[in-house]
Design an enzyme around this catalytic site. Structure first.
Site, PDB file in Angstrom:
ATOM      1  N   ASP A 105       4.098   2.127  -4.196  1.00 25.17           N
ATOM      2  CA  ASP A 105       3.076   2.261  -5.236  1.00 25.17           C
ATOM      3  C   ASP A 105       2.837   0.904  -5.914  1.00 25.17           C
ATOM      4  O   ASP A 105       3.782   0.279  -6.414  1.00 25.17           O
ATOM      5  CB  ASP A 105       3.582   3.286  -6.258  1.00 25.17           C
ATOM      6  CG  ASP A 105       2.541   3.640  -7.310  1.00 25.17           C
ATOM      7  OD1 ASP A 105       1.612   2.831  -7.555  1.00 25.17           O
ATOM      8  OD2 ASP A 105       2.661   4.731  -7.890  1.00 25.17           O
TER       9      ASP A 105
ATOM     10  N   ASP B 170       0.859  -1.187   0.000  1.00 21.16           N
ATOM     11  CA  ASP B 170       0.000   0.000   0.000  1.00 21.16           C
ATOM     12  C   ASP B 170       0.897   1.241   0.000  1.00 21.16           C
ATOM     13  O   ASP B 170       2.013   1.205   0.511  1.00 21.16           O
ATOM     14  CB  ASP B 170      -0.908   0.019   1.237  1.00 21.16           C
ATOM     15  CG  ASP B 170      -2.164   0.856   1.022  1.00 21.16           C
ATOM     16  OD1 ASP B 170      -3.266   0.272   0.949  1.00 21.16           O
ATOM     17  OD2 ASP B 170      -2.039   2.100   0.898  1.00 21.16           O
TER      18      ASP B 170
ATOM     19  N   TYR C  73     -13.409   6.281 -13.825  1.00 18.27           N
ATOM     20  CA  TYR C  73     -13.504   5.092 -12.962  1.00 18.27           C
ATOM     21  C   TYR C  73     -14.171   3.935 -13.712  1.00 18.27           C
ATOM     22  O   TYR C  73     -13.666   2.806 -13.710  1.00 18.27           O
ATOM     23  CB  TYR C  73     -14.281   5.445 -11.690  1.00 18.27           C
ATOM     24  CG  TYR C  73     -14.316   4.334 -10.658  1.00 18.27           C
ATOM     25  CD1 TYR C  73     -13.241   4.130  -9.800  1.00 18.27           C
ATOM     26  CD2 TYR C  73     -15.417   3.501 -10.542  1.00 18.27           C
ATOM     27  CE1 TYR C  73     -13.265   3.112  -8.855  1.00 18.27           C
ATOM     28  CE2 TYR C  73     -15.454   2.480  -9.598  1.00 18.27           C
ATOM     29  CZ  TYR C  73     -14.376   2.287  -8.750  1.00 18.27           C
ATOM     30  OH  TYR C  73     -14.406   1.274  -7.818  1.00 18.27           O
TER      31      TYR C  73
ATOM     32  N   THR D 276     -16.644   1.385   2.918  1.00 17.36           N
ATOM     33  CA  THR D 276     -15.211   1.678   3.100  1.00 17.36           C
ATOM     34  C   THR D 276     -15.034   3.195   3.031  1.00 17.36           C
ATOM     35  O   THR D 276     -15.965   3.925   2.697  1.00 17.36           O
ATOM     36  CB  THR D 276     -14.350   1.054   1.979  1.00 17.36           C
ATOM     37  OG1 THR D 276     -14.702   1.700   0.746  1.00 17.36           O
ATOM     38  CG2 THR D 276     -14.579  -0.443   1.844  1.00 17.36           C
TER      39      THR D 276
ATOM     40  N   LYS E 248     -12.466   0.235 -14.757  1.00 19.25           N
ATOM     41  CA  LYS E 248     -12.965  -1.064 -14.302  1.00 19.25           C
ATOM     42  C   LYS E 248     -13.396  -1.936 -15.492  1.00 19.25           C
ATOM     43  O   LYS E 248     -13.244  -3.157 -15.462  1.00 19.25           O
ATOM     44  CB  LYS E 248     -14.108  -0.872 -13.307  1.00 19.25           C
ATOM     45  CG  LYS E 248     -13.650  -0.229 -11.988  1.00 19.25           C
ATOM     46  CD  LYS E 248     -12.575  -1.038 -11.290  1.00 19.25           C
ATOM     47  CE  LYS E 248     -12.180  -0.485  -9.943  1.00 19.25           C
ATOM     48  NZ  LYS E 248     -11.136  -1.269  -9.250  1.00 19.25           N
TER      49      LYS E 248
ATOM     50  N   ASN F 253      -5.899  -5.143  -6.051  1.00 23.14           N
ATOM     51  CA  ASN F 253      -7.049  -4.489  -5.415  1.00 23.14           C
ATOM     52  C   ASN F 253      -6.913  -2.975  -5.357  1.00 23.14           C
ATOM     53  O   ASN F 253      -7.933  -2.274  -5.349  1.00 23.14           O
ATOM     54  CB  ASN F 253      -7.213  -5.042  -3.990  1.00 23.14           C
ATOM     55  CG  ASN F 253      -8.092  -4.148  -3.138  1.00 23.14           C
ATOM     56  OD1 ASN F 253      -9.319  -4.191  -3.226  1.00 23.14           O
ATOM     57  ND2 ASN F 253      -7.470  -3.300  -2.310  1.00 23.14           N
TER      58      ASN F 253
HETATM   59  P1  NAP Z   1     -10.124   2.418   0.072  1.00 17.38           P
HETATM   60  O1  NAP Z   1     -10.814   2.207   1.367  1.00 17.38           O
HETATM   61  O2  NAP Z   1      -9.891   3.799  -0.419  1.00 17.38           O
HETATM   62  O3  NAP Z   1      -8.728   1.610   0.116  1.00 17.38           O
HETATM   63  C1  NAP Z   1      -7.862   1.613  -0.990  1.00 17.38           C
HETATM   64  C2  NAP Z   1      -6.440   1.453  -0.505  1.00 17.38           C
HETATM   65  O4  NAP Z   1      -5.586   1.458  -1.667  1.00 17.38           O
HETATM   66  C3  NAP Z   1      -5.984   2.626   0.375  1.00 17.38           C
HETATM   67  O5  NAP Z   1      -5.238   2.149   1.480  1.00 17.38           O
HETATM   68  C4  NAP Z   1      -5.131   3.435  -0.585  1.00 17.38           C
HETATM   69  O6  NAP Z   1      -4.143   4.202   0.096  1.00 17.38           O
HETATM   70  C5  NAP Z   1      -4.502   2.340  -1.407  1.00 17.38           C
HETATM   71  N1  NAP Z   1      -3.917   2.830  -2.636  1.00 17.38           N
HETATM   72  C6  NAP Z   1      -4.344   3.840  -3.445  1.00 17.38           C
HETATM   73  N2  NAP Z   1      -3.508   4.001  -4.478  1.00 17.38           N
HETATM   74  C7  NAP Z   1      -2.521   3.078  -4.333  1.00 17.38           C
HETATM   75  C8  NAP Z   1      -1.360   2.752  -5.081  1.00 17.38           C
HETATM   76  N3  NAP Z   1      -1.011   3.419  -6.196  1.00 17.38           N
HETATM   77  N4  NAP Z   1      -0.571   1.757  -4.627  1.00 17.38           N
HETATM   78  C9  NAP Z   1      -0.873   1.081  -3.500  1.00 17.38           C
HETATM   79  N5  NAP Z   1      -1.950   1.351  -2.754  1.00 17.38           N
HETATM   80  C10 NAP Z   1      -2.771   2.334  -3.166  1.00 17.38           C
HETATM   81  O7  NAP Z   1     -10.909   1.680  -1.116  1.00 17.38           O
HETATM   82  P2  NAP Z   1     -11.836   0.367  -1.111  1.00 17.38           P
HETATM   83  O8  NAP Z   1     -13.241   0.805  -1.099  1.00 17.38           O
HETATM   84  O9  NAP Z   1     -11.340  -0.622  -0.116  1.00 17.38           O
HETATM   85  O10 NAP Z   1     -11.541  -0.139  -2.597  1.00 17.38           O
HETATM   86  C11 NAP Z   1     -10.688  -1.249  -2.887  1.00 17.38           C
HETATM   87  C12 NAP Z   1     -10.943  -1.692  -4.316  1.00 17.38           C
HETATM   88  O11 NAP Z   1     -12.329  -2.053  -4.448  1.00 17.38           O
HETATM   89  C13 NAP Z   1     -10.690  -0.633  -5.372  1.00 17.38           C
HETATM   90  O12 NAP Z   1     -10.146  -1.202  -6.520  1.00 17.38           O
HETATM   91  C14 NAP Z   1     -12.081  -0.093  -5.666  1.00 17.38           C
HETATM   92  O13 NAP Z   1     -12.162   0.489  -6.935  1.00 17.38           O
HETATM   93  C15 NAP Z   1     -12.902  -1.365  -5.546  1.00 17.38           C
HETATM   94  N6  NAP Z   1     -14.323  -1.161  -5.305  1.00 17.38           N
HETATM   95  C16 NAP Z   1     -14.767  -0.573  -4.168  1.00 17.38           C
HETATM   96  C17 NAP Z   1     -16.134  -0.416  -3.976  1.00 17.38           C
HETATM   97  C18 NAP Z   1     -16.729   0.192  -2.718  1.00 17.38           C
HETATM   98  O14 NAP Z   1     -17.961   0.373  -2.668  1.00 17.38           O
HETATM   99  N7  NAP Z   1     -15.925   0.493  -1.693  1.00 17.38           N
HETATM  100  C19 NAP Z   1     -17.040  -0.859  -4.952  1.00 17.38           C
HETATM  101  C20 NAP Z   1     -16.537  -1.442  -6.106  1.00 17.38           C
HETATM  102  C21 NAP Z   1     -15.178  -1.598  -6.268  1.00 17.38           C
HETATM  103  P3  NAP Z   1      -4.461   5.768   0.421  1.00 17.38           P
HETATM  104  O15 NAP Z   1      -5.748   5.792   1.161  1.00 17.38           O
HETATM  105  O16 NAP Z   1      -3.276   6.193   1.218  1.00 17.38           O
HETATM  106  O17 NAP Z   1      -4.573   6.418  -0.938  1.00 17.38           O
END
Ligand code: NAP
Length: 260
Positions: free
Chosen positions: A68, A50, A158, A193, A162, A95
């Site tokens: 990254d 992360d 976005y 989240t 995807k 992810n």
């Molecule tokens: P989140 O809570 O924002 O967590 C994402 C994590 O990824 C954060 O710790 C972030 O760090 C880290 N990150 C961002 N850019 C990065 C990079 N370049 N390298 C390494 N780490 C990085 O998001 P989430 O909701 O858990 O989402 C996780 C995945 O599920 C994503 O692919 C998202 O598109 C997908 N998703 C989520 C939802 C939803 O409803 N939550 C729905 C559909 C799909 P920082 O916070 O420090 O940037």
């Protein structure tokens, strides 16, 4: 029923240890953290990646790499460490993701590039690096979204990223199928989240408008996405490749929920 079907299964011969190494990107929080935890609970040796400096390993027998998820050197370090801890690399989970809503006219191209870099390019680089450490056999799981197949206003970057993930999954599944490398995705709906809380706080759509689209009438939990990812990577899904598994409370099937 034929005698063949009723015959007792042959005993499984003793083999070398099965690889247990797993890399999960974006694993400091949210869905990625839950996926990392799910693999650890299933007996894997997990290396979390992360950008967040708050990233911590899951405990003894696991590790973490701050960096990254699109950087090949970061990924190579994470993959090597997972292979070391887990006697080989079993699974790579792409992810890490970001969201950045905005109207299309005037949307900064630098923001488009940043989003596509994290959400799509990093998954491609991760697959490239992981594939070289895998085999025979192995599994890649990517995290898509219902946004891959449905249109959302002010979320073109976005949704495009995807949709790209799902094309990537199908292509890699075909390219590496004969090598026993399975490539699949989970497509979460709306999951509680920080990413989702920020979307709701932006005022673009109220929680109720989301709930109105979800037949199960509730948001998902990160652990529910994790369960699907762990299953897709497991031997229980040994003949499953190139699929996108919706984990969305029924959002993708549409229809008219029961409430008035
Ligand atoms: P989140 O809570 O924002 O967590 C994402 C994590 O990824 C954060 O710790 C972030 O760090 C880290 N990150 C961002 N850019 C990065 C990079 N370049 N390298 C390494 N780490 C990085 O998001 P989430 O909701 O858990 O989402 C996780 C995945 O599920 C994503 O692919 C998202 O598109 C997908 N998703 C989520 C939802 C939803 O409803 N939550 C729905 C559909 C799909 P920082 O916070 O420090 O940037």
């Amino acid at each position: 029923m034929s005698a063949d079907v009723e015959a007792a299964p042959a005993p499984v011969p003793a083999t070398a240890a099965r690889p247990r190494g797993v890399v999960v990107t974006g694993a400091a929080q949210g869905i990625g953290r839950a996926i990392a935890r799910g693999f650890a609970e299933a007996g894997s040796a997990v290396v979390a990646v992360d950008v967040s400096p708050d990233l911590a390993p899951l405990g003894t027998g696991h590790d973490a790499v701050v960096g990254d998820a699109g950087d090949p050197d970061v990924l190579a370090r994470a993959v090597a460490r997972a292979a070391e801890l887990g006697e080989g690399l079993a699974t790579f989970v792409a992810n890490a993701g970001v969201t950045s809503p905005g109207e299309t006219v005037g949307y900064p191209l630098a923001e488009w590039d940043r989003l596509l870099d994290v959400n799509l390019r990093a998954a491609f680089v991760g697959a490239q690096v992981a594939r070289q450490a895998m085999g025979p056999g192995g599994s890649i799981v990517m995290v898509s979204s219902i946004c891959a197949v449905q249109g959302f206003a002010a979320r073109a970057s976005y949704c495009a990223s995807k949709a790209g993930i799902e094309g990537l999954v199908r292509s890699l599944a075909v390219e590496w199928g004969a090598d026993g490398i399975r490539v699949n995705a989970v497509a979460p709906g709306t999951v509680a989240t920080d990413m989702q809380r920020a979307m709701m706080a932006s005022g673009r759509a109220s929680p109720q408008r989301y709930l109105d689209r979800i037949p199960m009438d509730r948001f998902g939990e990160p652990s529910e996405i994790a369960d699907a990812a762990v299953w897709l990577a497991s031997s229980r899904a040994s003949y499953v490749t190139g699929v996108v598994l919706p984990v969305d409370g029924g959002w993708a099937i549409g229809g008219l929920p029961a409430r008035a």
